[in-house]
Design a protein around this motif. Sequence first.
Motif, PDB file in Angstrom:
ATOM      1  N   GLY A 278       0.788  -1.226   0.000  1.00  0.00           N
ATOM      2  CA  GLY A 278       0.000   0.000   0.000  1.00  0.00           C
ATOM      3  C   GLY A 278       0.818   1.273   0.000  1.00  0.00           C
ATOM      4  N   ARG A 279       2.044   1.241   0.547  1.00  0.00           N
ATOM      5  CA  ARG A 279       2.849   2.457   0.646  1.00  0.00           C
ATOM      6  C   ARG A 279       3.657   2.764  -0.615  1.00  0.00           C
ATOM      7  N   MET A 280       3.733   1.826  -1.542  1.00  0.00           N
ATOM      8  CA  MET A 280       4.550   2.043  -2.732  1.00  0.00           C
ATOM      9  C   MET A 280       3.848   3.004  -3.697  1.00  0.00           C
ATOM     10  N   ARG A 281       4.562   3.413  -4.712  1.00  0.00           N
ATOM     11  CA  ARG A 281       4.005   4.296  -5.733  1.00  0.00           C
ATOM     12  C   ARG A 281       2.822   3.598  -6.412  1.00  0.00           C
ATOM     13  N   GLY A 282       1.686   4.261  -6.447  1.00  0.00           N
ATOM     14  CA  GLY A 282       0.492   3.644  -7.017  1.00  0.00           C
ATOM     15  C   GLY A 282       0.021   2.435  -6.228  1.00  0.00           C
ATOM     16  N   GLY A 283       0.367   2.392  -4.940  1.00  0.00           N
ATOM     17  CA  GLY A 283       0.153   1.190  -4.134  1.00  0.00           C
ATOM     18  C   GLY A 283      -1.290   0.746  -4.045  1.00  0.00           C
ATOM     19  N   LEU A 284      -2.233   1.684  -3.880  1.00  0.00           N
ATOM     20  CA  LEU A 284      -3.632   1.296  -3.738  1.00  0.00           C
ATOM     21  C   LEU A 284      -4.153   0.646  -5.022  1.00  0.00           C
ATOM     22  N   ASN A 285      -3.729   1.156  -6.166  1.00  0.00           N
ATOM     23  CA  ASN A 285      -4.138   0.562  -7.438  1.00  0.00           C
ATOM     24  C   ASN A 285      -3.539  -0.830  -7.626  1.00  0.00           C
ATOM     25  N   VAL A 286      -2.296  -1.002  -7.183  1.00  0.00           N
ATOM     26  CA  VAL A 286      -1.661  -2.324  -7.259  1.00  0.00           C
ATOM     27  C   VAL A 286      -2.420  -3.306  -6.371  1.00  0.00           C
ATOM     28  N   ALA A 373      -2.660  -8.670 -15.983  1.00  0.00           N
ATOM     29  CA  ALA A 373      -2.427  -8.148 -14.635  1.00  0.00           C
ATOM     30  C   ALA A 373      -1.120  -7.366 -14.583  1.00  0.00           C
ATOM     31  N   ALA A 374      -0.069  -7.905 -15.227  1.00  0.00           N
ATOM     32  CA  ALA A 374       1.223  -7.219 -15.251  1.00  0.00           C
ATOM     33  C   ALA A 374       1.102  -5.866 -15.952  1.00  0.00           C
ATOM     34  N   ALA A 375       0.312  -5.818 -17.024  1.00  0.00           N
ATOM     35  CA  ALA A 375       0.131  -4.552 -17.742  1.00  0.00           C
ATOM     36  C   ALA A 375      -0.579  -3.528 -16.867  1.00  0.00           C
ATOM     37  N   LEU A 376      -1.629  -3.942 -16.169  1.00  0.00           N
ATOM     38  CA  LEU A 376      -2.364  -3.020 -15.303  1.00  0.00           C
ATOM     39  C   LEU A 376      -1.506  -2.556 -14.130  1.00  0.00           C
ATOM     40  N   ILE A 377      -0.740  -3.472 -13.543  1.00  0.00           N
ATOM     41  CA  ILE A 377       0.139  -3.091 -12.437  1.00  0.00           C
ATOM     42  C   ILE A 377       1.227  -2.138 -12.926  1.00  0.00           C
ATOM     43  N   GLY A 378       1.793  -2.429 -14.105  1.00  0.00           N
ATOM     44  CA  GLY A 378       2.826  -1.551 -14.656  1.00  0.00           C
ATOM     45  C   GLY A 378       2.321  -0.143 -14.870  1.00  0.00           C
ATOM     46  N   VAL A 379       1.118  -0.003 -15.416  1.00  0.00           N
ATOM     47  CA  VAL A 379       0.536   1.327 -15.625  1.00  0.00           C
ATOM     48  C   VAL A 379       0.258   2.003 -14.288  1.00  0.00           C
ATOM     49  N   SER A 380      -0.217   1.214 -13.305  1.00  0.00           N
ATOM     50  CA  SER A 380      -0.513   1.785 -11.982  1.00  0.00           C
ATOM     51  C   SER A 380       0.740   2.353 -11.331  1.00  0.00           C
ATOM     52  N   VAL A 381       1.839   1.634 -11.453  1.00  0.00           N
ATOM     53  CA  VAL A 381       3.092   2.097 -10.854  1.00  0.00           C
ATOM     54  C   VAL A 381       3.680   3.260 -11.651  1.00  0.00           C
ATOM     55  N   LEU A 382       3.626   3.156 -12.979  1.00  0.00           N
ATOM     56  CA  LEU A 382       4.236   4.169 -13.835  1.00  0.00           C
ATOM     57  C   LEU A 382       3.557   5.519 -13.700  1.00  0.00           C
TER      58      LEU A 382
END
Length: 618
Positions: A278-286, A373-382
């Motif tokens: 949760g604390r990482m960049r875009g954590g809630l979306n991840v 899932a990897a694509a959505l997580i990548g966009v969430s973090v980016l």
Amino acid sequence: MHAPATSALGTGRGPVAHLLACSDAVAAFLLAADLVVVIGSVLARSLFGAPVEWSDDVARGLMVGSSFFGAASAVARAENPGVTFFADRLGPAARRRLDALGAVLVAVISAIVSYNALRLGWLTAGQTTGSGLPLEWTFLPMGGGALLMTVFALDIALRRPRRDLAEAAGLLALAAGGFLGIAALAPESLPDPGWFMGIGFVVALVGGLPIGFSIALAALIYIWVDGNLPGVIFAQQMARGIDNFVLLAIPFFILVGYLMEANGMSVRLIELLQRLVGRMRGGLNVVMVLSMVLFSGISGSKMADVAAVGSVLIPAARRSRQDPGQAVALLAASAVMAETIPPCINLIILGFVANLSIGGLFMAGLIPSALMAAALIGVSVLFGTKAALAAEIVPDGSLRRMWIGAIVSLGLIAMIFIGFKSGFATATESSAFAVLYAIVVGAAVFGELSWRALARSFVHAATRSGLVLFIVAAAQALAFVLTLQQVPHALGDLMVGLSQSSGTWLFMLLSIAILIVMGSVLEGAAALIIFGPLLMPVAGQLGIDPLHFGVVLVIAMGIGLFAPPLGLGLYGACLIGHVPIERTVRPILGYLGLIFACLLLIAFVPVLSTGLPRLLGY
């Protein structure tokens, strides 16, 4: 999300409310009895080497009865999904008249289903199934459930203004009388019954009639206009549509989802993910994407997953000052991603109607879902930002407690996969043991599952699965009619001809387009039941692996189901997140564009779908 033709019964204590309580009780009891039969059969076969020959017949009969009583409860509670996009744009007076017409149609269709099911039960009296059980035991409960459905639909219709009801009845009588008059005076001028069926279906769907009833109406119109088929054929085909042991996995996996929510498994899994990332960049979306991955691997029901995840994380998004429309859009896109994560209900339905290995489809969907899932997580973090209010996202509480909850919940996933992969149990039987696990282990570890919550979970599961399986039953009746009209043959010839002149890639793109469009106007199961059997044989002729093609169809259907402006799944996600659909349109288009790009990669790189099933021997 629901059709305007219905309205909730409310909380009164009148006779209809008592009937609703009876309908709930019967549906839940039949579902519980089904669970006992399936688990008892597996234990007798595996532990004592004594197969119970009648268990499959009893289990299927109980499922048909539970489905129709559950569907009746869904009618009473106005839970039947329908396309309201066009009706919502009418003026108050026109909308009121349209609602009255829809209410009358629901009552008429329910009455026809009940009459023909009860008549079929009477006609089959004295006949038996393969194991010697009376055949009418399947049709009489179906007719009883449809009779209650008729009572509930009439109660809702009678709450409409009398003038609107009179106009609706007059309009239906005028349409029927006009047809009969032309048929008597100039029968040669009448078009093919298929035209009446198609026009009726489109008008009903656009008018907001619930999808299951729109499909049933289309089949009934054909049978009535054609005049050569007895009405009991309609009831027989509806029963045949759900009278299959494979489909029993649907109510069981839906029940697992409700039990996980009732015994605290759902919240603990999400809390652990929030604590870890949760604390990482875009954590809630991840967290949202990972939560959908885990829940789709347990409950199987897409809307149950969306409800479990959204009810926890959308409020967290609001507390952390994120755009709730963006959060709901990602939730909907994650649901599309999870369409091929076993034990997804749509994979089970496609395997049933297309005669494919359920286990093979489960394995074929894993790598494609991991890619999305990897694509959505990548966009969430980016494109995400570090949470400004981490305290509002990361929950307090014992980390040990969260890990225990997560381990217990993940044990459910392991049991499902080990069960059908080892041969100890089929996917359906594994789903039954997953229910038992959620009840016994979940209650013992967390101590939060009261008897009242358990009963409520059975009622909710019976109602939700009844809603889904009624659509499946109606779609089978329509598929039967389409087969009579040789639509599969004509469509197959057309697609093969196009592919021979332009290449297999054109067939794949056309199939994707068909499922996206139909997935947006039909509930996902209906789109797969109607078009899966039509397209799958053509894919076989063109040398496309059926497991690969099945995964492509399910993902394409999922995109349509959550695509604005008609996607019913998106409306459901917006209702759960308490967000107007207008706030989700822009972000959901971006996420669905990413999913579509992944779908094209999956479609034209077959090894992404076929590699794992071949490695495991499917």
